[in-house]
Scaffold this motif. Structure first.
Motif, PDB file in Angstrom:
ATOM      1  N   VAL A 153      -4.960  10.463 -19.562  1.00  0.00           N
ATOM      2  CA  VAL A 153      -5.259  11.084 -18.269  1.00  0.00           C
ATOM      3  C   VAL A 153      -5.128  10.085 -17.117  1.00  0.00           C
ATOM      4  CG1 VAL A 153      -7.003  12.291 -16.903  1.00  0.00           C
ATOM      5  CG2 VAL A 153      -6.752  12.813 -19.342  1.00  0.00           C
ATOM      6  N   GLN A 154      -5.671   8.872 -17.297  1.00  0.00           N
ATOM      7  CA  GLN A 154      -5.659   7.924 -16.180  1.00  0.00           C
ATOM      8  C   GLN A 154      -4.245   7.572 -15.714  1.00  0.00           C
ATOM      9  OE1 GLN A 154      -8.825   6.452 -14.724  1.00  0.00           O
ATOM     10  NE2 GLN A 154      -7.252   6.454 -13.126  1.00  0.00           N
ATOM     11  N   PRO A 155      -3.299   7.278 -16.624  1.00  0.00           N
ATOM     12  CA  PRO A 155      -1.940   6.996 -16.141  1.00  0.00           C
ATOM     13  C   PRO A 155      -1.308   8.181 -15.412  1.00  0.00           C
ATOM     14  CG  PRO A 155      -2.205   6.209 -18.387  1.00  0.00           C
ATOM     15  CD  PRO A 155      -3.416   7.034 -18.070  1.00  0.00           C
ATOM     16  N   ALA A 156      -1.598   9.387 -15.874  1.00  0.00           N
ATOM     17  CA  ALA A 156      -1.060  10.566 -15.198  1.00  0.00           C
ATOM     18  C   ALA A 156      -1.639  10.682 -13.793  1.00  0.00           C
ATOM     19  CB  ALA A 156      -1.361  11.821 -16.007  1.00  0.00           C
ATOM     20  N   VAL A 157      -2.944  10.456 -13.665  1.00  0.00           N
ATOM     21  CA  VAL A 157      -3.578  10.515 -12.346  1.00  0.00           C
ATOM     22  C   VAL A 157      -3.019   9.425 -11.434  1.00  0.00           C
ATOM     23  CG1 VAL A 157      -5.768  10.140 -11.131  1.00  0.00           C
ATOM     24  CG2 VAL A 157      -5.676  11.664 -13.119  1.00  0.00           C
ATOM     25  N   ASN A 158      -2.865   8.227 -11.977  1.00  0.00           N
ATOM     26  CA  ASN A 158      -2.304   7.138 -11.176  1.00  0.00           C
ATOM     27  C   ASN A 158      -0.897   7.491 -10.679  1.00  0.00           C
ATOM     28  OD1 ASN A 158      -4.621   5.696 -11.704  1.00  0.00           O
ATOM     29  ND2 ASN A 158      -3.692   4.384 -13.258  1.00  0.00           N
ATOM     30  N   ALA A 159      -0.116   8.123 -11.543  1.00  0.00           N
ATOM     31  CA  ALA A 159       1.237   8.521 -11.158  1.00  0.00           C
ATOM     32  C   ALA A 159       1.203   9.577 -10.050  1.00  0.00           C
ATOM     33  CB  ALA A 159       1.996   9.048 -12.370  1.00  0.00           C
ATOM     34  N   ILE A 160       0.279  10.526 -10.155  1.00  0.00           N
ATOM     35  CA  ILE A 160       0.160  11.565  -9.133  1.00  0.00           C
ATOM     36  C   ILE A 160      -0.246  10.946  -7.805  1.00  0.00           C
ATOM     37  CG2 ILE A 160      -1.099  13.650  -8.451  1.00  0.00           C
ATOM     38  CD1 ILE A 160      -1.370  14.207 -11.532  1.00  0.00           C
ATOM     39  N   LYS A 161      -1.177   9.993  -7.841  1.00  0.00           N
ATOM     40  CA  LYS A 161      -1.596   9.304  -6.617  1.00  0.00           C
ATOM     41  C   LYS A 161      -0.416   8.585  -5.968  1.00  0.00           C
ATOM     42  CE  LYS A 161      -6.523   8.490  -7.587  1.00  0.00           C
ATOM     43  NZ  LYS A 161      -7.119   8.965  -6.314  1.00  0.00           N
ATOM     44  N   ALA A 162       0.537   8.144  -6.799  1.00  0.00           N
ATOM     45  CA  ALA A 162       1.714   7.447  -6.289  1.00  0.00           C
ATOM     46  C   ALA A 162       2.833   8.411  -5.882  1.00  0.00           C
ATOM     47  CB  ALA A 162       2.233   6.470  -7.341  1.00  0.00           C
ATOM     48  N   GLY A 163       2.565   9.725  -5.976  1.00  0.00           N
ATOM     49  CA  GLY A 163       3.526  10.707  -5.489  1.00  0.00           C
ATOM     50  C   GLY A 163       4.270  11.484  -6.555  1.00  0.00           C
ATOM     51  N   ALA A 164       4.039  11.178  -7.827  1.00  0.00           N
ATOM     52  CA  ALA A 164       4.745  11.884  -8.896  1.00  0.00           C
ATOM     53  C   ALA A 164       4.242  13.321  -9.015  1.00  0.00           C
ATOM     54  CB  ALA A 164       4.567  11.159 -10.227  1.00  0.00           C
ATOM     55  N   ARG A 165       5.171  14.255  -9.131  1.00  0.00           N
ATOM     56  CA  ARG A 165       4.823  15.665  -9.319  1.00  0.00           C
ATOM     57  C   ARG A 165       5.754  16.309 -10.355  1.00  0.00           C
ATOM     58  NH1 ARG A 165       1.631  13.718  -6.390  1.00  0.00           N
ATOM     59  NH2 ARG A 165       0.674  14.522  -4.474  1.00  0.00           N
ATOM     60  N   GLY A 166       6.410  15.512 -11.158  1.00  0.00           N
ATOM     61  CA  GLY A 166       7.437  16.017 -12.050  1.00  0.00           C
ATOM     62  C   GLY A 166       6.918  16.607 -13.339  1.00  0.00           C
ATOM     63  N   ASP A 167       7.873  17.115 -14.117  1.00  0.00           N
ATOM     64  CA  ASP A 167       7.542  17.778 -15.376  1.00  0.00           C
ATOM     65  C   ASP A 167       6.913  16.824 -16.383  1.00  0.00           C
ATOM     66  OD1 ASP A 167       8.523  20.140 -14.385  1.00  0.00           O
ATOM     67  OD2 ASP A 167      10.486  19.958 -15.354  1.00  0.00           O
ATOM     68  N   ASP A 168       7.254  15.523 -16.318  1.00  0.00           N
ATOM     69  CA  ASP A 168       6.701  14.587 -17.288  1.00  0.00           C
ATOM     70  C   ASP A 168       5.198  14.409 -17.098  1.00  0.00           C
ATOM     71  OD1 ASP A 168       7.223  13.401 -14.844  1.00  0.00           O
ATOM     72  OD2 ASP A 168       7.661  11.421 -15.706  1.00  0.00           O
ATOM     73  N   THR A 193      -9.389  15.493  -8.882  1.00  0.00           N
ATOM     74  CA  THR A 193      -8.725  16.295  -7.864  1.00  0.00           C
ATOM     75  C   THR A 193      -7.217  16.092  -7.820  1.00  0.00           C
ATOM     76  OG1 THR A 193      -9.427  14.596  -6.267  1.00  0.00           O
ATOM     77  CG2 THR A 193     -10.687  16.649  -6.331  1.00  0.00           C
ATOM     78  N   GLU A 194      -6.700  15.064  -8.499  1.00  0.00           N
ATOM     79  CA  GLU A 194      -5.249  14.928  -8.603  1.00  0.00           C
ATOM     80  C   GLU A 194      -4.669  15.881  -9.643  1.00  0.00           C
ATOM     81  OE1 GLU A 194      -6.110  12.151  -5.885  1.00  0.00           O
ATOM     82  OE2 GLU A 194      -7.056  12.084  -7.846  1.00  0.00           O
ATOM     83  N   VAL A 195      -5.431  16.225 -10.671  1.00  0.00           N
ATOM     84  CA  VAL A 195      -4.913  17.050 -11.764  1.00  0.00           C
ATOM     85  C   VAL A 195      -4.402  18.405 -11.279  1.00  0.00           C
ATOM     86  CG1 VAL A 195      -5.502  18.216 -13.935  1.00  0.00           C
ATOM     87  CG2 VAL A 195      -6.247  15.851 -13.542  1.00  0.00           C
ATOM     88  N   PRO A 196      -5.140  19.139 -10.413  1.00  0.00           N
ATOM     89  CA  PRO A 196      -4.624  20.438  -9.971  1.00  0.00           C
ATOM     90  C   PRO A 196      -3.384  20.356  -9.089  1.00  0.00           C
ATOM     91  CG  PRO A 196      -6.998  20.263  -9.581  1.00  0.00           C
ATOM     92  CD  PRO A 196      -6.508  18.894  -9.917  1.00  0.00           C
ATOM     93  N   LEU A 197      -3.017  19.158  -8.664  1.00  0.00           N
ATOM     94  CA  LEU A 197      -1.796  19.026  -7.886  1.00  0.00           C
ATOM     95  C   LEU A 197      -0.552  19.271  -8.732  1.00  0.00           C
ATOM     96  CD1 LEU A 197      -2.653  15.888  -5.696  1.00  0.00           C
ATOM     97  CD2 LEU A 197      -2.798  18.310  -5.064  1.00  0.00           C
ATOM     98  N   VAL A 198      -0.704  19.171 -10.066  1.00  0.00           N
ATOM     99  CA  VAL A 198       0.454  19.416 -10.940  1.00  0.00           C
ATOM    100  C   VAL A 198       0.166  20.435 -12.047  1.00  0.00           C
ATOM    101  CG1 VAL A 198       1.416  17.115 -10.516  1.00  0.00           C
ATOM    102  CG2 VAL A 198      -0.067  17.468 -12.486  1.00  0.00           C
ATOM    103  N   LEU A 199      -1.063  20.464 -12.557  1.00  0.00           N
ATOM    104  CA  LEU A 199      -1.374  21.333 -13.695  1.00  0.00           C
ATOM    105  C   LEU A 199      -1.783  22.710 -13.217  1.00  0.00           C
ATOM    106  CD1 LEU A 199      -1.534  20.962 -16.841  1.00  0.00           C
ATOM    107  CD2 LEU A 199      -4.014  20.745 -16.534  1.00  0.00           C
TER     108      LEU A 199
END
Length: 227
Positions: A153-168, A193-199
């Protein structure tokens, strides 16, 4: 101020995209026919609040004083109810409560209430380190809570904070949600709060509780003045 609303103060910036998402939820949650139907909202989007994960580990400064100052500033500007769209920062909610005398709407309570309305036997949470270390959801739940794997979860959240919104990124979070369901969770809380930005709900085979949306609904309910 709209005659129908208390002014809402938002303790935000953790992170900025999540705060912007929360603002959108507040706007969408009002059955508005015109601009003046909306509440006044004051936002302090401060990305320099001390790191919540480091503080929970004991190797960083407490965010409590910064959060308290933000709350006091918002109240001084006229806020009559406060909300904070960051799950982890709720580990220092007592600092906010001690600093001001207006209602503070708990994101944790709001999300848990929506999860428990499904009458689950077990709740799964997708959350970051501070939220898990401080057991923010477990200590308020009447049913067992399963934590997502922080290493996923933490790496995914970190990626979202950095702007990632992709399928990966979405697939990584969906996979962890599926693992929690396989382990017995029949409701999943997007407890960062980053999780709902993609999931999205379509990515999860059981009810998915969006903590940002839950907080927006609870905040509007608390801000609306009786007629």
């Amino acid at each position: 101020m709209s005659p129908d609303w208390r002014t809402i103060g938002v303790i935000g910036g953790m992170g900025p995209a999540a705060t912007a998402d929360f603002m959108g939820r507040l706007v969408a949650g009002v059955a508005a026919g015109s601009d003046t139907d909306h509440p006044r909202v004051l936002v302090d989007s401060n990305p320099h609040v001390p790191d919540r994960n480091a503080a929970a580990r004991g190797d960083g400064a407490s965010p409590g004083p910064a959060l308290a100052r933000m709350a006091q500033s918002l109240v001084a500007q006229g806020a009559g109810v406060l909300a904070m769209p960051c799950n982890a920062a709720h580990g220092w909610a007592d600092d906010i409560g001690a600093a001001v005398d207006v209602p503070f709407v708990s994101m944790i309570d709001a999300a848990l209430a929506e999860a428990l309305a499904h009458r689950p036997r077990c709740i799964g949470v997708l959350a970051v380190g501070a939220t898990l270390a401080l057991n923010l959801y477990g200590r308020g739940s009447t049913v067992p809570v399963l934590a997502g794997d922080l290493a996923q979860v933490q790496p995914a959240v970190n990626a979202i904070k950095a702007g990632a919104r992709g399928d990966d990124v979405r697939a990584a979070l969906a996979s962890e949600a599926a693992r929690l369901v396989a382990a017995g969770a029949d409701v999943i809380i997007a407890a960062c709060t980053e999780v709902p930005l993609v999931l999205r709900q379509v990515d999860v085979p059981v009810p998915l509780i969006d903590s940002t949306a839950a907080l927006a609904r609870a905040t509007l309910a608390a801000a609306r003045l009786p007629r």
